[in-house]
Design a protein around this motif. Sequence first.
Motif, PDB file in Angstrom:
ATOM      1  N   LEU A 169      56.348  59.822  21.747  1.00  0.00           N
ATOM      2  CA  LEU A 169      55.312  59.276  20.868  1.00  0.00           C
ATOM      3  C   LEU A 169      55.861  58.059  20.145  1.00  0.00           C
ATOM      4  O   LEU A 169      56.936  58.118  19.543  1.00  0.00           O
ATOM      5  CB  LEU A 169      54.858  60.329  19.851  1.00  0.00           C
ATOM      6  CG  LEU A 169      54.019  61.486  20.400  1.00  0.00           C
ATOM      7  CD1 LEU A 169      53.810  62.549  19.323  1.00  0.00           C
ATOM      8  CD2 LEU A 169      52.677  60.994  20.906  1.00  0.00           C
ATOM      9  N   TRP A 170      55.108  56.969  20.203  1.00  0.00           N
ATOM     10  CA  TRP A 170      55.580  55.674  19.702  1.00  0.00           C
ATOM     11  C   TRP A 170      54.604  55.097  18.686  1.00  0.00           C
ATOM     12  O   TRP A 170      53.405  55.357  18.734  1.00  0.00           O
ATOM     13  CB  TRP A 170      55.711  54.685  20.850  1.00  0.00           C
ATOM     14  CG  TRP A 170      56.738  55.032  21.870  1.00  0.00           C
ATOM     15  CD1 TRP A 170      56.712  56.068  22.757  1.00  0.00           C
ATOM     16  CD2 TRP A 170      57.964  54.332  22.112  1.00  0.00           C
ATOM     17  NE1 TRP A 170      57.837  56.056  23.535  1.00  0.00           N
ATOM     18  CE2 TRP A 170      58.620  54.998  23.173  1.00  0.00           C
ATOM     19  CE3 TRP A 170      58.556  53.196  21.552  1.00  0.00           C
ATOM     20  CZ2 TRP A 170      59.850  54.572  23.674  1.00  0.00           C
ATOM     21  CZ3 TRP A 170      59.782  52.768  22.056  1.00  0.00           C
ATOM     22  CH2 TRP A 170      60.410  53.460  23.091  1.00  0.00           C
ATOM     23  N   ARG A 171      55.152  54.270  17.807  1.00  0.00           N
ATOM     24  CA  ARG A 171      54.338  53.405  16.944  1.00  0.00           C
ATOM     25  C   ARG A 171      54.673  51.951  17.280  1.00  0.00           C
ATOM     26  O   ARG A 171      55.838  51.584  17.402  1.00  0.00           O
ATOM     27  CB  ARG A 171      54.612  53.672  15.466  1.00  0.00           C
ATOM     28  CG  ARG A 171      53.920  54.922  14.961  1.00  0.00           C
ATOM     29  CD  ARG A 171      53.834  54.964  13.438  1.00  0.00           C
ATOM     30  NE  ARG A 171      52.913  56.009  13.014  1.00  0.00           N
ATOM     31  CZ  ARG A 171      53.272  57.282  12.818  1.00  0.00           C
ATOM     32  NH1 ARG A 171      54.532  57.636  13.008  1.00  0.00           N
ATOM     33  NH2 ARG A 171      52.374  58.175  12.441  1.00  0.00           N
ATOM     34  N   GLY A 172      53.621  51.154  17.423  1.00  0.00           N
ATOM     35  CA  GLY A 172      53.839  49.744  17.725  1.00  0.00           C
ATOM     36  C   GLY A 172      54.084  49.515  19.204  1.00  0.00           C
ATOM     37  O   GLY A 172      53.838  50.369  20.051  1.00  0.00           O
ATOM     38  N   GLY A 173      54.559  48.307  19.508  1.00  0.00           N
ATOM     39  CA  GLY A 173      54.762  47.903  20.889  1.00  0.00           C
ATOM     40  C   GLY A 173      53.620  47.016  21.369  1.00  0.00           C
ATOM     41  O   GLY A 173      52.554  46.949  20.740  1.00  0.00           O
ATOM     42  N   GLU A 174      53.847  46.325  22.458  1.00  0.00           N
ATOM     43  CA  GLU A 174      52.825  45.439  23.011  1.00  0.00           C
ATOM     44  C   GLU A 174      52.905  45.413  24.532  1.00  0.00           C
ATOM     45  O   GLU A 174      53.955  45.686  25.117  1.00  0.00           O
ATOM     46  CB  GLU A 174      52.987  44.020  22.461  1.00  0.00           C
ATOM     47  CG  GLU A 174      54.338  43.389  22.772  1.00  0.00           C
ATOM     48  CD  GLU A 174      54.472  41.997  22.193  1.00  0.00           C
ATOM     49  OE1 GLU A 174      53.485  41.472  21.659  1.00  0.00           O
ATOM     50  OE2 GLU A 174      55.581  41.427  22.290  1.00  0.00           O
ATOM     51  N   ASP A 175      51.779  45.113  25.151  1.00  0.00           N
ATOM     52  CA  ASP A 175      51.736  45.035  26.606  1.00  0.00           C
ATOM     53  C   ASP A 175      52.442  43.777  27.095  1.00  0.00           C
ATOM     54  O   ASP A 175      52.233  42.683  26.555  1.00  0.00           O
ATOM     55  CB  ASP A 175      50.286  45.028  27.103  1.00  0.00           C
ATOM     56  CG  ASP A 175      49.667  46.412  27.067  1.00  0.00           C
ATOM     57  OD1 ASP A 175      50.414  47.392  26.892  1.00  0.00           O
ATOM     58  OD2 ASP A 175      48.431  46.516  27.217  1.00  0.00           O
ATOM     59  N   LYS A 176      53.253  43.955  28.131  1.00  0.00           N
ATOM     60  CA  LYS A 176      53.931  42.816  28.754  1.00  0.00           C
ATOM     61  C   LYS A 176      53.739  42.889  30.268  1.00  0.00           C
ATOM     62  O   LYS A 176      53.715  43.968  30.849  1.00  0.00           O
ATOM     63  CB  LYS A 176      55.420  42.818  28.402  1.00  0.00           C
ATOM     64  CG  LYS A 176      55.679  42.509  26.929  1.00  0.00           C
ATOM     65  CD  LYS A 176      57.168  42.319  26.651  1.00  0.00           C
ATOM     66  CE  LYS A 176      57.409  41.936  25.198  1.00  0.00           C
ATOM     67  NZ  LYS A 176      58.853  41.752  24.906  1.00  0.00           N
ATOM     68  N   MET A 177      53.628  41.710  30.869  1.00  0.00           N
ATOM     69  CA  MET A 177      53.417  41.615  32.313  1.00  0.00           C
ATOM     70  C   MET A 177      54.713  41.880  33.071  1.00  0.00           C
ATOM     71  O   MET A 177      55.758  41.331  32.746  1.00  0.00           O
ATOM     72  CB  MET A 177      52.894  40.226  32.649  1.00  0.00           C
ATOM     73  CG  MET A 177      52.643  39.980  34.115  1.00  0.00           C
ATOM     74  SD  MET A 177      51.136  40.758  34.712  1.00  0.00           S
ATOM     75  CE  MET A 177      49.896  39.700  33.933  1.00  0.00           C
ATOM     76  N   ARG A 178      54.638  42.758  34.074  1.00  0.00           N
ATOM     77  CA  ARG A 178      55.754  42.980  34.990  1.00  0.00           C
ATOM     78  C   ARG A 178      55.249  42.747  36.407  1.00  0.00           C
ATOM     79  O   ARG A 178      54.566  43.612  36.973  1.00  0.00           O
ATOM     80  CB  ARG A 178      56.289  44.407  34.865  1.00  0.00           C
ATOM     81  CG  ARG A 178      56.990  44.660  33.540  1.00  0.00           C
ATOM     82  CD  ARG A 178      57.755  45.952  33.556  1.00  0.00           C
ATOM     83  NE  ARG A 178      58.307  46.232  32.248  1.00  0.00           N
ATOM     84  CZ  ARG A 178      58.959  47.346  31.932  1.00  0.00           C
ATOM     85  NH1 ARG A 178      59.120  48.272  32.848  1.00  0.00           N
ATOM     86  NH2 ARG A 178      59.426  47.528  30.722  1.00  0.00           N
ATOM     87  N   PRO A 179      55.564  41.622  36.999  1.00  0.00           N
ATOM     88  CA  PRO A 179      55.015  41.314  38.328  1.00  0.00           C
ATOM     89  C   PRO A 179      55.494  42.252  39.432  1.00  0.00           C
ATOM     90  O   PRO A 179      54.933  42.265  40.514  1.00  0.00           O
ATOM     91  CB  PRO A 179      55.504  39.884  38.587  1.00  0.00           C
ATOM     92  CG  PRO A 179      55.862  39.344  37.239  1.00  0.00           C
ATOM     93  CD  PRO A 179      56.329  40.508  36.436  1.00  0.00           C
ATOM     94  N   THR A 180      56.529  43.062  39.170  1.00  0.00           N
ATOM     95  CA  THR A 180      57.102  44.030  40.124  1.00  0.00           C
ATOM     96  C   THR A 180      57.420  43.371  41.472  1.00  0.00           C
ATOM     97  O   THR A 180      57.130  43.926  42.538  1.00  0.00           O
ATOM     98  CB  THR A 180      56.182  45.261  40.323  1.00  0.00           C
ATOM     99  OG1 THR A 180      54.948  44.856  40.930  1.00  0.00           O
ATOM    100  CG2 THR A 180      55.882  45.926  39.006  1.00  0.00           C
ATOM    101  N   GLY A 181      58.004  42.185  41.414  1.00  0.00           N
ATOM    102  CA  GLY A 181      58.432  41.506  42.621  1.00  0.00           C
ATOM    103  C   GLY A 181      57.405  40.591  43.240  1.00  0.00           C
ATOM    104  O   GLY A 181      57.701  39.885  44.208  1.00  0.00           O
ATOM    105  N   ASN A 182      56.191  40.568  42.713  1.00  0.00           N
ATOM    106  CA  ASN A 182      55.150  39.691  43.231  1.00  0.00           C
ATOM    107  C   ASN A 182      55.212  38.322  42.544  1.00  0.00           C
ATOM    108  O   ASN A 182      55.836  38.159  41.502  1.00  0.00           O
ATOM    109  CB  ASN A 182      53.770  40.313  42.984  1.00  0.00           C
ATOM    110  CG  ASN A 182      53.613  41.641  43.690  1.00  0.00           C
ATOM    111  OD1 ASN A 182      53.579  41.698  44.913  1.00  0.00           O
ATOM    112  ND2 ASN A 182      53.501  42.717  42.923  1.00  0.00           N
ATOM    113  N   ASP A 183      54.536  37.358  43.114  1.00  0.00           N
ATOM    114  CA  ASP A 183      54.412  36.037  42.507  1.00  0.00           C
ATOM    115  C   ASP A 183      53.586  36.175  41.229  1.00  0.00           C
ATOM    116  O   ASP A 183      52.404  36.523  41.279  1.00  0.00           O
ATOM    117  CB  ASP A 183      53.715  35.086  43.490  1.00  0.00           C
ATOM    118  CG  ASP A 183      53.489  33.703  42.897  1.00  0.00           C
ATOM    119  OD1 ASP A 183      53.885  33.473  41.730  1.00  0.00           O
ATOM    120  OD2 ASP A 183      52.908  32.853  43.598  1.00  0.00           O
TER     121      ASP A 183
END
Length: 353
Positions: A136-150
């Motif tokens: 269980l977390w407080r805070g944080g933000e979404d970040k892009m992870r291309p997972t090896g794609n362009d």
Amino acid sequence: MHQAFQDKHDGLSLRMGTEPEMMWLKKDENGKPNGGYSNPYCYHIDQFESLRPVYMKVMEYSRKMGLDMIQGDHEDAPGQLELNWMFDDVLRNADRLTTYRQICAQVAREFGIIACFMSKPFMGVSANGCHHNMSLWRGGEDKMRPTGNDPDNLPGLPHNYMYVSGGDNTFMPDGDDVQMPGKAGLAAIGGIVHHLRALTAVGSSTVNSYRRLWDTGFWAPVFADWGFQNRTTGLRVSAPGRFEYRSVDSMVNPYLMGSTILAAADDGIDNSLDPGEPEERNIYEAIQAGKQVKKLPMTLGEALEALAEDKVVQRGMPGEMYRLYHQYKHDEWERFNHTVTEWDVETYLDCLP
């Protein structure tokens, strides 16, 4: 359910990582299972490599779909692999587990083999578990992870490649004990321990699931207790900052599992439920020493009875969901009970009482 939980608890959010074990099986001339695609040697590099063409194709498709693949190993059943991706928001992780299963089914079609998520297709070897690691977390933000794609030309929807990052993990120790979760995390664990019998009806959702619990000696937990690195209990702190729910197999519906875990954690936080002292002994030794420990349900019918008595866990199935789940799963249990199996015939056919 998750949004309501966040709103109620000042932004507290559930992150989940799942460990879906499954078996890659060969087919006979009739298309039926004919043993594993590899031998049942746990963590065996050669057996892992024998499945390389299969799992590399799974990983290729998974990364295209936004799954950040991080590790894998050969388990100790025929053709049994576990491939893992990075933990994330509970809902997105459920989406990814569902996607992963579909990817495995497609790869199986391409290789002419079977992708088996059934909990216990064979006795005498480990089952297909699907441990849920939560925090269980407080805070944080979404970040892009291309997972090896362009990153400028991602296939699919951009949302697929978002992972929540950062924030404060309430399951991290906040006292002198470097293993004991913090106060909010411990209360959530208390809720899960308190409602573990009812949760088993969701995590072990098929008649076959309970073959996993009866086939002792293969790490499947049968006791409603928790501990540190204790594989004989239904729950354990597997590493500082995360809590592993073990009474769940690869036939689980991850959406219902996530929502009912949220309901149990919510009750634990609301009522400051105490999970009790962590059990560091082998649970069987603790019982021999006099500890009173509740067993998990050992059949689907018993688990459904526990769920029927637990209004908190039912809150994780709002609207018509619980009624439908109860109806369909009771029907499954009753159909099993009026089925004559091979075991019946082999055991009783020639009896002359």
